[in-house]
Design a protein around this motif. Sequence first.
Motif, PDB file in Angstrom:
ATOM      1  N   LYS A   4      42.930  31.964  45.369  1.00  0.00           N
ATOM      2  CA  LYS A   4      42.257  33.025  44.641  1.00  0.00           C
ATOM      3  C   LYS A   4      42.301  34.319  45.443  1.00  0.00           C
ATOM      4  N   VAL A   5      42.230  34.187  46.776  1.00  0.00           N
ATOM      5  CA  VAL A   5      42.247  35.354  47.664  1.00  0.00           C
ATOM      6  C   VAL A   5      43.370  35.198  48.676  1.00  0.00           C
ATOM      7  N   THR A  30      34.067  29.278  51.314  1.00  0.00           N
ATOM      8  CA  THR A  30      34.369  29.659  49.931  1.00  0.00           C
ATOM      9  C   THR A  30      34.446  28.418  49.043  1.00  0.00           C
ATOM     10  N   TYR A  88      42.967  38.306  44.265  1.00  0.00           N
ATOM     11  CA  TYR A  88      42.366  39.355  45.080  1.00  0.00           C
ATOM     12  C   TYR A  88      43.056  39.413  46.439  1.00  0.00           C
ATOM     13  N   SER A 108      34.291  38.247  46.329  1.00  0.00           N
ATOM     14  CA  SER A 108      34.965  37.662  45.165  1.00  0.00           C
ATOM     15  C   SER A 108      33.983  37.489  44.008  1.00  0.00           C
ATOM     16  N   ASP A 112      34.306  39.168  40.323  1.00  0.00           N
ATOM     17  CA  ASP A 112      34.295  38.300  39.143  1.00  0.00           C
ATOM     18  C   ASP A 112      33.293  38.797  38.105  1.00  0.00           C
ATOM     19  N   MET A 168      38.017  44.124  49.681  1.00  0.00           N
ATOM     20  CA  MET A 168      38.690  43.181  48.809  1.00  0.00           C
ATOM     21  C   MET A 168      39.073  43.964  47.558  1.00  0.00           C
ATOM     22  N   ARG A 170      41.573  44.172  43.714  1.00  0.00           N
ATOM     23  CA  ARG A 170      42.289  43.438  42.673  1.00  0.00           C
ATOM     24  C   ARG A 170      43.792  43.677  42.867  1.00  0.00           C
TER      25      ARG A 170
END
Length: 307
Positions: A4-5, A30, A88, A108, A112, A168, A170
Amino acid sequence: MNPKVSVIMLTYNHAPYLRQAIEGVLSQKTDFPVELIICNDNSPDNTDPVIAEFAEKYPDIIKYFKHKKNIGFVENQRFAFGLAKGEYLAYCEGDDYWTDNNKLQFQSDFLDRNTDFVMVTARNQLFIQNENKLTSDGKDHIFADKEFLDYTQDSFFISRPTQTFTYMIRKKFMDLKWINIYPDYRDLYYFYHLLEFGKGRSFNKIIGVYRLHDGGVFSSLEIEKKHRTSINIFKNIKRQNNDSRADRQIIKDLDQLILQYYYRKEFNTPIINSNLYSAIFERFFLSGNFKIFLIQILKILKYTIKR
């Protein structure tokens, strides 16, 4: 499963600091998968074995790339961003480190929940390596006890309450074409263009440490170089995008530069400092403020006598 990251870590001659930087990423708690992309720009020091030790131990997290020849910071950055698979992006150079092990999770979660934001950042401390000294980031006056500050492309030209290694963003709004358009590509360029698509938020909480380890970082010439670099960045933004809002930051930097020329004894006496005159006239032509121009000219005599 895709991460996801994606955490980008660029490194060159960071061997004494890398372990702390990598551990700061690996310590993150996480509920989603994370990848750490480490790109070593053919460092001649002991960087490679330090990274290799971690890469062997954490093969599912760390993606390690060592260039066979030095390609420079800009191309190393392009290479690393091109590898990222996460929704991300986060960033931490090999000489900085995170201290908050919830950094990735809370940022995150924020993105979201808030689709109108394209980036989220936070505060940091400064570690002056040569003095073994940990200090504040000097931004208390900006936050003024607020829990967070929001910023837009417009306020970007006045204040940017963030350091790159705290962000962080997008990934879908990261357009690598800007690397080809701007000379000496800097993070401020993609901050500017990211903020075309939404807002940023900076939380008033410490999430890491920015390391200062250049012996001349506080010298007068380094301060002059810092302001001149900023001036050139915003001139490039103005020129490429026909965006006169950049004048606000240019004037702000010129004011700081002019003060340095008055006060700092390492510079020529004000009355014979051609760079001082150049900065004062450049500010006047941008602002058209004759009153400030006259005051600054008169101060040349004042601070020459004071010396």
